[in-house]
Design an enzyme around this catalytic site. Structure first.
Site, PDB file in Angstrom:
ATOM      1  N   CYS A 125      55.097  29.958  94.721  1.00  0.00           N
ATOM      2  CA  CYS A 125      54.538  29.370  93.499  1.00  0.00           C
ATOM      3  C   CYS A 125      53.172  28.733  93.760  1.00  0.00           C
ATOM      4  O   CYS A 125      52.202  29.451  93.924  1.00  0.00           O
ATOM      5  CB  CYS A 125      55.535  28.412  92.861  1.00  0.00           C
ATOM      6  SG  CYS A 125      55.250  28.302  91.073  1.00  0.00           S
TER       7      CYS A 125
ATOM      8  N   HIS B  83      60.192  31.740  92.504  1.00  0.00           N
ATOM      9  CA  HIS B  83      60.862  30.870  93.478  1.00  0.00           C
ATOM     10  C   HIS B  83      62.095  31.570  94.041  1.00  0.00           C
ATOM     11  O   HIS B  83      63.178  31.460  93.456  1.00  0.00           O
ATOM     12  CB  HIS B  83      61.335  29.582  92.793  1.00  0.00           C
ATOM     13  CG  HIS B  83      60.239  28.644  92.423  1.00  0.00           C
ATOM     14  ND1 HIS B  83      59.787  27.660  93.270  1.00  0.00           N
ATOM     15  CD2 HIS B  83      59.501  28.532  91.300  1.00  0.00           C
ATOM     16  CE1 HIS B  83      58.823  26.974  92.682  1.00  0.00           C
ATOM     17  NE2 HIS B  83      58.620  27.483  91.482  1.00  0.00           N
TER      18      HIS B  83
ATOM     19  N   GLU C  19      63.860  30.765  96.472  1.00  0.00           N
ATOM     20  CA  GLU C  19      64.839  29.837  97.062  1.00  0.00           C
ATOM     21  C   GLU C  19      66.020  29.550  96.133  1.00  0.00           C
ATOM     22  O   GLU C  19      67.111  29.214  96.589  1.00  0.00           O
ATOM     23  CB  GLU C  19      64.161  28.529  97.496  1.00  0.00           C
ATOM     24  CG  GLU C  19      63.658  27.600  96.374  1.00  0.00           C
ATOM     25  CD  GLU C  19      62.252  27.929  95.873  1.00  0.00           C
ATOM     26  OE1 GLU C  19      61.813  29.080  96.045  1.00  0.00           O
ATOM     27  OE2 GLU C  19      61.602  27.031  95.299  1.00  0.00           O
TER      28      GLU C  19
HETATM   29  N1  GLN Z   1      51.270  23.873  89.498  1.00  0.00           N
HETATM   30  C1  GLN Z   1      51.412  25.290  89.521  1.00  0.00           C
HETATM   31  C2  GLN Z   1      51.655  25.856  88.133  1.00  0.00           C
HETATM   32  O1  GLN Z   1      51.981  25.148  87.231  1.00  0.00           O
HETATM   33  C3  GLN Z   1      52.530  25.702  90.452  1.00  0.00           C
HETATM   34  C4  GLN Z   1      53.877  25.333  89.962  1.00  0.00           C
HETATM   35  C5  GLN Z   1      54.933  25.408  91.019  1.00  0.00           C
HETATM   36  O2  GLN Z   1      54.635  25.484  92.202  1.00  0.00           O
HETATM   37  N2  GLN Z   1      56.193  25.357  90.644  1.00  0.00           N
HETATM   38  O3  GLN Z   1      51.537  27.029  87.920  1.00  0.00           O
END
Ligand code: GLN
Length: 540
Positions: free
Chosen positions: A381, A508, A510
């Site tokens: 992310c 994600h 995970e």
């Molecule tokens: N801040 C980034 C976004 O909003 C990454 C978000 C995250 O890592 N969950 O896209």
């Protein structure tokens, strides 16, 4: 439909969720279908707006629900996929009741905690339980007996007992703490006695007491708890500190808890099948070799902020047959100190997700170090977005490339806000959330990691994305986007072929990692770290 309701006494943070998940896993091992509901008595509608420092990570479900991290434990232990209905909060309950009142649904009645709030709580539990088709629904009540916030939920649980058919259909498990005091190391039962007394005053009689503590309860202490709390001796169970949470089911089972619960619920399930689970625990506890992975984060003081990553590494460790030790680094520290010092000796690096600009430059330094020194890297992310930024700055020479989350004036906003996010004002439940399909390119590392699958589904939580305007130019050199959303618009995976392992994902991975099936990318990183370490060793 049967219920096991897990309450907690004495203090919070006793690992009620692990106790409840372990009970669930044991019942599943007897062939029963089990589901779980987590109740959080706070007023937030969900965990999405909460700072990880307060409650640990925000766990994302398939349907996009942003939930308490205990939902992650249930998914991992029970190997099920839950929805946001499985996480009930005071906020959700009150919102529904108040909306109904405004709508005129209560036909002029005075709307009260009992029966309106308690009815709504019960209805939510029963609805989830029915929809899941489970034999047994575990209900974990967050907080501690005696908290003002917990009261309506305990009252609802008391009522549910009768409505579910009473004895045999609804079991109360109370988890408490038995501290050890003094130079002789005496186990003290008074806090347990008091919290059971409090529970009884509300009208709930516990069927089982699970006592957390450093050690197994002495026989005399078990007897004392049994006598004072009016629970059969065999229903007083020790839950001593374990090396791994995955050992807890076996610890409880060995004391006869599963058999006792089944007997109480009048269920006849003598056949136990925990083969896959047991072999996972065995591999986890008996590694041959070790790798060290650095996690460069922002909330590393509270490890619960990265709970699903930690668990994904446990799953990957067992599958790879090694021990994974984690080196926790703050992004900010990599701004003032050299990456070569802080990252010396690591075999792999994870840059997890995050929000806000603190530590971002340090994370970028870590990514550069991994790219240049050929150290295996996984970005997730925000980690994915920063891998793109680093590449644009240091390989393509776009010096001020950045995410518009951190610099709205840059000439190279290579990461930019998602178009549908532009008008969004409310913070709760408004990100791009939950499971989306991802198409993986042929002959890519990503495709290999996912055993050749062309389409995968993973969970998301973000507002920003790779800016479509820059994709063509970025891809002209070494960084390739090998995973994309179905419509081809969202970039989901970036990877570099000329590197031992450089993989970053907008999603994600995970959250879907399981003991019996580790996240493919975490496993990929651990395997690459293993190769990296043996290569370094060979060189020495
Ligand atoms: N801040 C980034 C976004 O909003 C990454 C978000 C995250 O890592 N969950 O896209």
């Amino acid at each position: 439909m049967k219920y096991i309701i897990v309450t907690g006494g004495v203090l919070s943070g006793l690992g009620k969720g692990i106790t409840a998940s372990s009970i669930g896993r044991l019942l599943k091992g007897r062939g029963l279908k089990v589901t779980a509901v987590k109740i959080d008595p706070y007023l937030n509608c969900d965990a999405g707006t909460m700072n990880p420092y307060q409650h640990g990570e925000v766990y994302v479900l398939n349907d996009g629900g942003e939930a308490d991290l205990d939902l992650g434990n249930y998914e991992r232990f029970l190997d099920v996929e839950l929805s946001s209905d499985h996480n009930i909060t005071t906020g959700k309950v009150y919102r529904t009741v108040i909306e109904r009142e405004r709508h005129g649904d209560y036909l002029g009645k005075t709307v009260q905690i009992i029966p309106h709030i308690t009815n709504e709580i019960k209805e939510r539990i029963v609805r989830v339980s029915e929809a899941s088709g489970a034999d047994i629904t575990l209900v974990e009540l967050g907080g501690t007996v005696g908290d003002i916030e917990s009261m309506p939920f305990l009252e609802a649980a008391r009522q549910l007992f009768r409505e579910a058919g009473g004895e045999g259909n609804c079991i109360f498990v109370h988890t408490t703490l038995v501290p050890i005091m003094g130079s002789v190391g005496e186990q003290k039962t008074k806090p347990t006695q008091h919290s059971v007394k409090e529970l009884r005053a509300i009208g709930i009689i516990p069927d089982v007491i699970v006592a957390r503590g450093e050690k197994m309860l002495d026989y005399d202490i078990k007897r004392k708890i049994s006598l004072f709390c009016d629970v059969p001796l065999e229903a007083v169970v020790s839950a001593p500190d374990a090396n791994s949470i995955y050992q807890v089911p076996e610890i409880l089972d060995a004391q006869g808890l599963t058999d006792y619960l089944l007997r109480r619920m009048k269920l006849d399930c003598p056949k136990r099948d925990m083969k896959k689970w047991d072999s996972f625990v065995h591999s986890l506890m008996n590694p041959s070799g070790e790798v060290e992975i650095a996690i460069v984060g922002k909330y590393t003081e509270l490890k619960d902020s990265y709970m699903s990553h930690i668990e994904a590494f446990h799953h990957a460790a067992a599958e790879a047959g090694v021990k994974v030790s984690l080196r926790w680094l703050e992004g900010e520290d990599l701004e003032s100190k050299k990456p070569s010092t802080l990252l010396r000796g690591v075999d792999g690096i994870l840059i997890p997700g995050g929000f806000g600009d603190r530590g971002v430059e340090g994370k970028i330094n870590a990514i550069r170090y991994a790219r240049e020194k050929h150290i295996p890297l996984l970005g997730v992310c925000l980690g994915f977005q920063l891998a793109v930024v680093e590449y644009c700055r240091n390989v393509l020479g776009w010096k001020d490339a950045n995410s518009s989350e951190f610099n709205s004036k840059t000439k190279y906003p290579v990461i930019d806000i998602l178009p549908e996010q532009k008008g969004v004002k409310d913070m709760g439940a408004t990100m791009r959330l939950g499971a989306h399909d991802i198409e993986l390119k042929q002959n890519s590392i990503a495709r290999t990691l996912y055993s050749g699958k062309a389409t995968i589904s993973e969970r998301h939580r973000h507002r920003y994305e790779v800016n479509p305007k820059f994709i063509m130019e970025i891809e002209k050199s070494g960084l390739k986007f090998t995973g994309r959303s179905k419509d081809g618009v969202r970039m989901e995976v970036a990877e570099m072929a000329e590197h031992p392992f450089f993989v970053a994902t907008q999603f994600h991975p995970e959250f879907k990692s399981r003991p019996e099936k580790a996240s493919r990318t975490h496993l990929g990183l651990v395997m690459a770290a293993k190769r990296y370490r043996s290569r370094i060793k060979a060189r020495k």
